[in-house]
Design a protein around this motif. Structure first.
Motif, PDB file in Angstrom:
ATOM      1  N   THR A   1       0.793  -1.155   0.136  1.00 39.71           N
ATOM      2  CA  THR A   1      -0.015  -0.076   0.083  1.00 39.71           C
ATOM      3  C   THR A   1       0.888   1.188   0.060  1.00 39.71           C
ATOM      4  O   THR A   1       0.384   2.334  -0.184  1.00 39.71           O
ATOM      5  N   ASP A   2       1.987   1.207   0.453  1.00 37.36           N
ATOM      6  CA  ASP A   2       3.056   2.392   0.459  1.00 37.36           C
ATOM      7  C   ASP A   2       3.825   2.487  -0.809  1.00 37.36           C
ATOM      8  O   ASP A   2       4.943   3.244  -0.496  1.00 37.36           O
ATOM      9  N   GLY A   3       3.724   1.676  -2.036  1.00 29.70           N
ATOM     10  CA  GLY A   3       4.743   1.721  -2.941  1.00 29.70           C
ATOM     11  C   GLY A   3       4.685   3.209  -3.536  1.00 29.70           C
ATOM     12  O   GLY A   3       3.796   3.838  -3.738  1.00 29.70           O
ATOM     13  N   THR A   4       5.863   3.432  -4.261  1.00 30.61           N
ATOM     14  CA  THR A   4       6.032   4.673  -5.008  1.00 30.61           C
ATOM     15  C   THR A   4       6.016   4.581  -6.567  1.00 30.61           C
ATOM     16  O   THR A   4       6.275   5.208  -7.261  1.00 30.61           O
ATOM     17  N   ASP A   5       5.702   3.028  -6.888  1.00 37.68           N
ATOM     18  CA  ASP A   5       5.433   2.774  -8.259  1.00 37.68           C
ATOM     19  C   ASP A   5       4.552   3.500  -9.145  1.00 37.68           C
ATOM     20  O   ASP A   5       3.294   3.959  -8.467  1.00 37.68           O
ATOM     21  N   ARG A   6       4.535   3.524 -10.392  1.00 39.76           N
ATOM     22  CA  ARG A   6       3.443   3.999 -11.136  1.00 39.76           C
ATOM     23  C   ARG A   6       2.831   2.872 -11.898  1.00 39.76           C
ATOM     24  O   ARG A   6       2.773   2.355 -12.805  1.00 39.76           O
ATOM     25  N   LYS A   7       1.487   2.614 -11.141  1.00 38.70           N
ATOM     26  CA  LYS A   7       0.508   1.286 -11.454  1.00 38.70           C
ATOM     27  C   LYS A   7      -0.181   2.162 -12.707  1.00 38.70           C
ATOM     28  O   LYS A   7      -0.713   1.237 -13.476  1.00 38.70           O
ATOM     29  N   ASP A   8      -0.507   3.285 -12.702  1.00 41.23           N
ATOM     30  CA  ASP A   8      -1.494   4.043 -13.550  1.00 41.23           C
ATOM     31  C   ASP A   8      -1.034   3.735 -15.034  1.00 41.23           C
ATOM     32  O   ASP A   8      -1.833   3.814 -15.872  1.00 41.23           O
ATOM     33  N   VAL A   9       0.163   3.631 -15.087  1.00 41.06           N
ATOM     34  CA  VAL A   9       0.656   3.481 -16.623  1.00 41.06           C
ATOM     35  C   VAL A   9       0.057   2.140 -17.237  1.00 41.06           C
ATOM     36  O   VAL A   9      -0.481   2.254 -18.498  1.00 41.06           O
ATOM     37  N   PHE A  10      -0.113   1.028 -16.556  1.00 43.53           N
ATOM     38  CA  PHE A  10      -0.537  -0.361 -17.162  1.00 43.53           C
ATOM     39  C   PHE A  10      -2.019  -0.484 -16.512  1.00 43.53           C
ATOM     40  O   PHE A  10      -2.602  -1.577 -16.925  1.00 43.53           O
ATOM     41  N   PHE A  11      -2.383  -0.026 -15.310  1.00 46.74           N
ATOM     42  CA  PHE A  11      -3.435  -0.354 -14.824  1.00 46.74           C
ATOM     43  C   PHE A  11      -4.508   1.019 -14.506  1.00 46.74           C
ATOM     44  O   PHE A  11      -4.001   2.085 -14.462  1.00 46.74           O
ATOM     45  N   TYR A  12      -5.954   0.833 -14.266  1.00 50.02           N
ATOM     46  CA  TYR A  12      -6.573   1.627 -13.832  1.00 50.02           C
ATOM     47  C   TYR A  12      -7.480   1.035 -12.464  1.00 50.02           C
ATOM     48  O   TYR A  12      -7.517  -0.055 -12.526  1.00 50.02           O
ATOM     49  N   GLN A  13      -7.942   1.816 -11.799  1.00 53.51           N
ATOM     50  CA  GLN A  13      -8.710   1.437 -10.674  1.00 53.51           C
ATOM     51  C   GLN A  13     -10.134   1.497 -10.978  1.00 53.51           C
ATOM     52  O   GLN A  13     -10.645   2.507 -11.165  1.00 53.51           O
ATOM     53  N   ALA A  14     -10.842   0.517 -10.709  1.00 53.83           N
ATOM     54  CA  ALA A  14     -12.265   0.294 -10.826  1.00 53.83           C
ATOM     55  C   ALA A  14     -12.791   1.043  -9.434  1.00 53.83           C
ATOM     56  O   ALA A  14     -12.424   1.492  -8.680  1.00 53.83           O
TER      57      ALA A  14
END
Length: 472
Positions: A42-55
């Protein structure tokens, strides 16, 4: 703001590679197979939004579209433990479900027939992005759906999204063996035309090289398709690492491609990765992994995932056009500078005479959620002129069939070849000119080559054709 990338997976090969890629990504980002973020991530600094989106319920959904003309592979994903990961509306299987029968023409025509439904999905996914950067397409060039339908989608992607970058991960057949698909040379040549004209960057992965690496580098006596797919997913995840774990440079796909592609058509890239281990025996080949060791190994042909034929034009003085090394792990930038200096002094790599002779290096973060036995690992993306021998072998295999008019009846049954075989003749010409241009690029007067009237007006779309820049 992260710039989003939409992944398109086509046919049996593309969807199998895609599933392995997404397995790797959710592991690296601490996401469960159901798309739920794990408590430890939950505390990651990665960019998930490049390949994922949140429902709406906050679970993560891949920006992926899975397409096939027969249901077997996609149905297998829908009934697997990853069934809840993907958006079911982004899975397309043709209603008649008969597949393309390993025929490029049938795949192309069926792609045209279902294009409205397919591009409705692509448009919806693109409209849901805040700052779409481009598309990544995974497919094989030798079958029917990945080659034929893939060609149709490539043509129309560049028309519909002219300012978006299109990169492909294209799996080439094993040229050392007689494959199960007798019309493989036809399929490959017709697809190569689209990869030349409608893609900004093509990462070439051939089954010959993948099989060799699995046997020699991983110690797998009889590698399976699953072993090959895991190798490809490693390349894909590492090549996107700088986008997902950003540093001070190479934070977007356009930047990565621009540094590797000096002129529009010379956009076919080889890859190398080290160190490689067998997942069944993860500590069996733990090597010393300093930055210098990794960068040296990346330049060794045995670590390349492409095996260009070593005859014919393979005997030319081939050289690197550009190199980008993505280094992950515990790395001090001063080690990078020293390693580059050592490699330069020893002249390990031969570069084109008309451009900068430099190896560019991008330092990337590594997922804290995936354990590895190695302190440093690296991926090389290289633009090397010897790739032309792979295309020349494809032309050679095509000519053997074509001069005997072998197996053409299945193509003539489709409307695109009903009147004549002009499409094949034009495709051969495009690929032949591509081979000529790669060979010309080994010479000092390459920049004048186009003035001699030998270059084609065909070119890749504009996203990845910026000039290469000197590296570190």
């Amino acid at each position: 703001m992260p710039r989003e990338i939409i992944s398109l997976h086509l046919g049996q090969c593309g969807n199998q590679i895609g599933l392995e890629f997404w397995k790797q990504l959710i592991q690296e980002h601490g996401i469960s197979p159901e798309g739920v973020l794990e408590d430890h991530a939950t505390d990651g600094t990665d960019r998930k939004d490049v390949f994922f989106y949140q429902a709406d319920d906050n679970h993560y959904v891949p920006r992926a579209i899975l397409m096939d003309l027969e249901p077997r592979v996609v149905s297998g994903i829908q009934t697997s433990q990853y069934s809840k990961l993907f958006n079911p509306e982004n899975m397309f299987v043709s209603e008649h479900g008969g597949g393309a029968g390993n025929n490029w023409a049938r795949g192309f025509i069926q792609g045209e027939a279902v294009s409205e439904k397919v591009f409705d999905i692509i448009d919806r996914e693109a409209d849901g992005s805040d700052s779409l950067e481009g598309f990544v397409l995974c497919h094989s060039i030798s079958g029917g759906t990945g080659s034929g339908m893939g060609s149709f989608i490539l043509e129309h992607l560049s028309d519909r999204f002219p300012k978006k970058l299109v990169q492909t991960y294209s799996v080439f057949p094993n040229l050392n063996e007689q494959g199960d698909v007798v019309v493989q040379p036809y399929n490959s040549l017709l697809t190569l035309r689209r990869l030349t004209q409608n893609a900004d960057s093509v990462v070439v992965l051939d089954n010959t090289g993948l099989s060799r690496i699995a046997q020699e580098r991983q110690g797998i006596a009889n590698p399976t398709i699953s072993d090959w797919n895991k190798l490809v997913s490693t390349v894909m995840s590492t090549s996107t690492a700088t986008l997902r774990y950003p540093g001070y440079m190479n934070n977007d796909l356009v930047g990565l491609v621009a540094s590797l592609v000096p002129t529009p058509r010379l956009h076919f890239l080889m890859t190398g990765y080290t160190p490689l281990t067998n997942s069944e025996q993860p500590t069996s080949r733990v090597q010393k992994t300093t930055v210098l060791d990794v960068m040296r190994r990346l330049l060794q042909p045995k670590n390349m995932m492409v095996s260009p034929p070593r005859h014919g034009i393979g005997a030319m003085n081939h050289c690197y056009i550009s190199i980008l090394n993505i280094i992950q792990g515990e790395v001090d930038p001063t080690q990078v500078h020293k390693s580059l200096q050592r490699i330069r002094e020893r002249k390990v790599a031969n570069f084109i005479p008309w451009g900068p002779a430099s190896i560019q290096v991008a330092l990337s973060g590594r997922s804290p959620y995936v354990q590895t036995a190695h302190r440093v690992s690296g991926l090389m993306l290289a633009n090397h002129t010897s790739i032309a021998s792979l295309f020349a072998k494809t032309i050679q295999d095509y000519d053997k069939l074509r001069k005997r008019s072998a197996y053409l009846h299945e193509f003539r049954n489709e409307s695109i070849f009903k009147d004549d075989l002009t499409e094949m003749d034009e495709s051969r010409e495009v690929v032949h000119e591509l081979v000529d241009e790669y060979c010309a690029s080994t010479k000092a007067d390459y920049l004048k080559w186009g003035d001699k009237g030998t270059s084609s007006s065909s070119s890749a779309t504009g996203g990845g054709s910026a000039a290469a820049t000197a590296g570190v």
